[in-house]
Design an enzyme around this catalytic site. Structure first.
Site, PDB file in Angstrom:
ATOM      1  N   TRP A 198       0.907  -1.148  -0.064  1.00 38.48           N
ATOM      2  CA  TRP A 198      -0.162  -0.151   0.090  1.00 38.48           C
ATOM      3  C   TRP A 198       1.054   1.235   0.089  1.00 38.48           C
ATOM      4  CZ3 TRP A 198      -0.637   3.995   3.458  1.00 38.48           C
ATOM      5  CH2 TRP A 198      -1.757   4.884   3.091  1.00 38.48           C
ATOM      6  N   ASP A 365     -16.708  10.557  -2.372  1.00 41.65           N
ATOM      7  CA  ASP A 365     -15.973   9.343  -1.986  1.00 41.65           C
ATOM      8  C   ASP A 365     -16.652   8.531  -0.878  1.00 41.65           C
ATOM      9  OD1 ASP A 365     -13.456   7.224  -1.308  1.00 41.65           O
ATOM     10  OD2 ASP A 365     -12.995   8.652  -2.898  1.00 41.65           O
ATOM     11  N   ASP A 366     -16.131   7.495  -0.119  1.00 47.35           N
ATOM     12  CA  ASP A 366     -16.615   6.701   0.922  1.00 47.35           C
ATOM     13  C   ASP A 366     -17.255   7.315   1.891  1.00 47.35           C
ATOM     14  OD1 ASP A 366     -16.875   4.669   2.468  1.00 47.35           O
ATOM     15  OD2 ASP A 366     -14.696   3.911   2.627  1.00 47.35           O
ATOM     16  N   ASP A 481     -13.964   0.598  -5.818  1.00 48.64           N
ATOM     17  CA  ASP A 481     -12.762   0.452  -4.974  1.00 48.64           C
ATOM     18  C   ASP A 481     -12.979  -1.083  -4.511  1.00 48.64           C
ATOM     19  OD1 ASP A 481     -10.545   0.971  -3.492  1.00 48.64           O
ATOM     20  OD2 ASP A 481     -11.558   2.472  -2.330  1.00 48.64           O
ATOM     21  N   CYS A 482     -11.740  -1.546  -3.928  1.00 50.65           N
ATOM     22  CA  CYS A 482     -11.773  -3.044  -3.684  1.00 50.65           C
ATOM     23  C   CYS A 482     -10.386  -2.940  -2.651  1.00 50.65           C
ATOM     24  CB  CYS A 482     -11.258  -3.778  -4.819  1.00 50.65           C
ATOM     25  SG  CYS A 482     -10.664  -5.649  -4.253  1.00 50.65           S
ATOM     26  N   ASN A 483     -10.687  -3.194  -1.291  1.00 50.27           N
ATOM     27  CA  ASN A 483      -9.614  -2.955  -0.295  1.00 50.27           C
ATOM     28  C   ASN A 483      -9.245  -4.171   0.572  1.00 50.27           C
ATOM     29  OD1 ASN A 483      -9.054  -0.065  -0.100  1.00 50.27           O
ATOM     30  ND2 ASN A 483     -11.268   0.099  -0.162  1.00 50.27           N
ATOM     31  N   CYS A 528      -9.958   1.134  -8.675  1.00 47.43           N
ATOM     32  CA  CYS A 528      -9.253   1.343  -7.667  1.00 47.43           C
ATOM     33  C   CYS A 528      -9.066   0.210  -6.655  1.00 47.43           C
ATOM     34  CB  CYS A 528      -9.728   2.507  -6.937  1.00 47.43           C
ATOM     35  SG  CYS A 528      -9.166   3.212  -5.370  1.00 47.43           S
ATOM     36  N   ASP A 550      -2.434   5.147  -3.508  1.00 48.27           N
ATOM     37  CA  ASP A 550      -3.049   6.243  -2.334  1.00 48.27           C
ATOM     38  C   ASP A 550      -2.002   7.221  -1.923  1.00 48.27           C
ATOM     39  OD1 ASP A 550      -5.540   5.433  -2.481  1.00 48.27           O
ATOM     40  OD2 ASP A 550      -5.494   4.543  -0.403  1.00 48.27           O
TER      41      ASP A 550
HETATM   42  C1  DGJ Z   1      -9.017   3.206  -0.807  1.00 46.83           C
HETATM   43  C2  DGJ Z   1      -8.753   4.519  -1.694  1.00 46.83           C
HETATM   44  O1  DGJ Z   1      -7.576   3.976  -2.454  1.00 46.83           O
HETATM   45  C3  DGJ Z   1      -8.945   5.589  -1.384  1.00 46.83           C
HETATM   46  O2  DGJ Z   1      -8.910   6.651  -2.610  1.00 46.83           O
HETATM   47  C4  DGJ Z   1     -10.299   5.857  -0.923  1.00 46.83           C
HETATM   48  O3  DGJ Z   1     -11.401   5.743  -1.949  1.00 46.83           O
HETATM   49  C5  DGJ Z   1     -10.804   5.093   0.203  1.00 46.83           C
HETATM   50  N1  DGJ Z   1     -10.256   3.588  -0.242  1.00 46.83           N
HETATM   51  C6  DGJ Z   1     -12.066   5.134   0.754  1.00 46.83           C
HETATM   52  O4  DGJ Z   1     -12.320   4.058   1.783  1.00 46.83           O
END
Ligand code: DGJ
EC number: 3.2.1.22
Length: 737
Positions: A198, A365-366, A481-483, A528, A550
């Site tokens: 990250w 955004d979120d 997004d996909c975290n 993203c 990010d």
């Molecule tokens: C991760 C993304 O990379 C950010 O730009 C942002 O959208 C956050 N998630 C929001 O939770």
């Protein structure tokens, strides 16, 4: 693809002979040259009808000579070295396999012999070669597909596997492609690969390959590129430079677990096997069903990495990404200025700022959703895609209208593949969540992944997007997004086929994205993944752009954007100006302009001069975006080797260009002391060079002299952008007069 062939046959047979022509006394070699504008791959059968890749490189002037290539290697090959075009295992080939199977009767040996091939034209530029190979003992078949893009020198290669055995066959390994590079490279093979994490994506490493196998892979499931990338470069003899050297660029078009093996054999040949990672992923194939692997993409250049990357960029704009030759929206995002803390009145202010700044769109955004589990932090709400009534009592639709009233468009963030345990969705559908039934849950960013192998989950995820557009037809942009990665891989839906989960997940994701694109063909979507954890062409064929990282510290971004650019064109690179780093606003804007420009700052905190600078930079960008988005990129000076990184973009008719210069080493005396030679211009054209993006109150670094030069002068002598501690970034615009 151009081939030397008997005009009456659709096949390319320099020396005809195959199982199709059974009955001839002595089988002759079949030679299949696969040519593009500058390159050729040559496939050829041997005495046992095994198909080998005997050549990959610059195409020969006389294609009749391809048939002679393998004779030069026979001795080495007889010493146990094989170069199967798709190496099977358990029979006569002993190298790293491209395919390993367990037949219906439990036998594990596979032999693949050439049966036939066909070549068809998809368009003037695109051809498709299909080679069929079969096991002489088992009713088992592999078809290899080579889709070639003649002008771009690009090949996409994949395989389709099928059988008619009496029962299920297990595919233990099933690569997309198996390339063989011959060992006539005295300096060896040099692998350039990428690792990261990250906020530190695409860190390059380059080293000479030693004997044995080097593997790069991912087992993360989703967000698969977080630690390693399937994209790589192999230089031959020595590391290729920007303009010199032989280099092969490759990448798997797959958004899940991948594996690329590089095997250097005893005769110094290099075998590259790329495909889905088979770790914990045996695939059970029923009779008559086809298994299609994702495509492995590659290009070759004997003119260095710059040429290879321009081929890939041009191919991507032409054929892969959504609307590659089209336009993009500049935007203001609120992630870093508000995080989860906003309401309607704050957003109303941001919409006004969007207009004031002069960008096209506001991106929310979120944090806008969840009621029983409000999304006020990253620990709740994912999965509950209803507007949060406290923050947004009038819903998204009123924001879309308010944006329109301000003369800007409106876009929104979603992360539809994920769920927080603190959500209504998790409680309603625990069987939709990927998690082991008998083990404690393990979270990544407090969340779990939904089981996209399950068609009901696919419907749900499609519904998240579809509902947003149905309720808000004027919604103009989505950031997807996909975290999280997949821990504890288990699908309640797949039952006994648990080893399918990683493959079926990605195919499920692609099913959803296909449905989205069928209904909303052109709407801009940003790919993203908690930064750049999922940048690959498997996903990008559904998106208009991606989020590289990010990490928006512009100094870091110079390096990150530099590395991504070897594979992806600038039009796909979403670059936002934020408050990360210590650089002045000019530097931040200048770096973000090298792609698709956006902002994520509090406009109200900008001084008058800073705001005026941003507004005028946006106007400059408007005049240059055609060259940046659709033109050719030339890397002039690398940030890894110089105090100042210089990059330029030239539009297609070479009438307009822009040169970006960034100080990346701010030690005493650092800066450009000598002219930097430009590239890609027309030597016979005269160009007026002008510094743009000048901060209010400062003069041009170029002074008042006449700044008109021929392309010839600029490419042989160069121009000094005078970038140093007082002018840490300098942007020069070139216009033909
Ligand atoms: C991760 C993304 O990379 C950010 O730009 C942002 O959208 C956050 N998630 C929001 O939770």
């Amino acid at each position: 693809m151009r081939t030397t062939q008997n005009k009456t046959l659709p096949l390319v047979l320099l020396f005809a002979g195959s199982m199709l022509f059974a009955g001839r006394a002595a089988a002759q070699d079949v030679t299949i040259p696969v040519e593009t504008q500058h390159n050729a791959i040559v496939l050829q059968t041997d005495a046992e009808k095994h198909l080998n890749m005997v050549y990959l490189g610059t195409k020969l002037a006389n294609s009749a000579e391809y048939a002679r290539i393998s004779k030069m290697y026979r001795q080495a090959d007889d010493s146990g070295v094989q170069n199967d075009v798709y190496t099977p295992s358990g029979s006569a080939s002993l190298g790293e396999p491209a395919i390993t199977v367990t037949h219906a009767d439990g036998n594990k040996s596979l032999n693949l012999v050439y049966v036939n091939h066909t070549v068809s034209k998809v368009s003037d530029d695109v051809s498709l070669l299909v080679v069929t190979m079969k096991d002489p003992v088992y009713d088992f078949e592999v078809k290899l597909y080579y889709k070639t893009y003649y002008k771009e020198d690009v090949t996409e290669q994949w395989s389709v596997i099928k059988h008619n055995e009496k029962g299920v066959v297990t595919l233990n390994k099933y690569a997309s492609a198996n390339l063989n590079l011959k060992g006539n490279t005295p300096g060896g093979f040099w692998l350039k690969q990428y690792h990261g994490n990250w906020a530190m994506e695409v860190q390059p490493e380059e080293a000479r390959l030693t004997h044995g196998i080097k593997t790069i892979d991912s087992k993360l499931g989703t967000r698969a590129n977080l630690y390693e990338h399937s994209m790589f470069a192999i230089s031959m003899d020595k590391p290729a430079t920007e303009d010199e050297g032989k280099v092969l660029y490759g990448a798997l078009e797959w958004s899940g677990n991948f594996r690329v093996d590089f095997e250097l054999d005893v005769a110094n040949n290099l075998k590259i096997i790329a495909g889905i990672n088979n770790a914990a992923s045996e695939y059970h194939l029923k009779p008559g069903v086809e298994f299609t692997t994702p495509a492995f993409l590659y290009t070759y250049s004997d003119h260095g990495k710059g040429d290879a990357s321009r081929k890939l960029q041009s191919w991507a704009r032409q054929y892969k990404i959504v609307d590659g030759n089209g336009s993009r929206l500049t935007l203001l995002n609120n992630w870093e200025s508000t995080y989860f803390d906003f309401n309607e009145s704050k957003l109303a202010g941001l919409l006004k700022d969007t207009k004031k700044l002069g960008v096209d769109l506001f991106l929310l955004d979120d944090g806008w959703f969840g009621n029983n589990h409000p999304r006020n932090g990253d620990n709740a709400g994912l999965g509950d895609w209803q507007e949060n009534k406290q923050k947004l009592p009038n819903g998204i639709s009123s924001l879309v209208k308010e944006a329109q009233a301000n003369g800007v468009k409106f876009g929104i963030w979603i992360e539809p593949e994920m769920v927080n345990p603190a959500s209504d969705l998790y409680k309603a559908h625990p069987d939709w969540v990927i998690k082991q039934p008998n083990r404690p849950e393990k979270y990544f960013r407090n969340q779990l992944v939904l089981d996209l192998a399950n068609p009901k989950v696919q419907d749900f995820v499609f519904g998240v997007v579809d509902n947003l557009f149905t309720k808000n037809p004027d919604l103009a942009y989505i950031k997807w997004d996909c975290n999280a990665v997949i821990y504890n891989a288990y699908s309640a839906y797949l039952k006994k086929d648990q080893s399918h989960i990683y493959v079926d997940y990605v195919n499920g994701l692609y099913n959803v994205l296909k449905r989205v694109r069928a209904k909303y063909p052109k709407v801009p979507l940003m790919l993203c993944s908690g930064g750049g954890g999922r940048v690959d062409y498997g996903a990008l064929q559904y998106f208009t752009e991606y989020w590289p990282s990010d990490n928006t510290d512009p100094l870091e971004r110079v390096f990150i954007q530099w590395e991504y650019s070897f594979f992806y064109p600038a039009i796909t690179s979403s670059n936002h100006v934020t408050d990360w780093g210590k650089q002045p606003i000019k530097y931040r804007v200048d770096v973000a302009m090298m792609g698709k420009l956006g902002f994520d700052i509090v406009i109200g905190k900008l001084s008058e001069d800073e705001l005026a600078f941003c507004q005028s930079a946006l106007k400059n960008y408007d005049g240059l975006k055609d060259a940046i988005w659709h033109g050719d990129q030339y890397r002039l000076a690398s940030p890894w080797d110089n105090d100042v990184a210089s990059i330029m973009y030239v539009n297609t008719d070479k009438s307009k260009a822009v040169m970006f210069n960034y100080l990346v080493n701010n030690r005493y005396g650092s800066g450009t002391k000598v002219p930097v030679r430009l590239k890609g211009l027309d030597p016979n054209k005269k160009y007026r060079v002008k510094e743009i993006n000048i901060f209010p109150g400062r003069g041009s670094v170029l002074g008042n002299d006449d700044q008109t030069f021929t392309g010839d002068f600029l490419m042989n002598v160069g121009i000094n952008p005078k970038t140093n501690a007082s002018h840490t970034s300098v942007v020069l615009q070139l216009e033909a007069i």
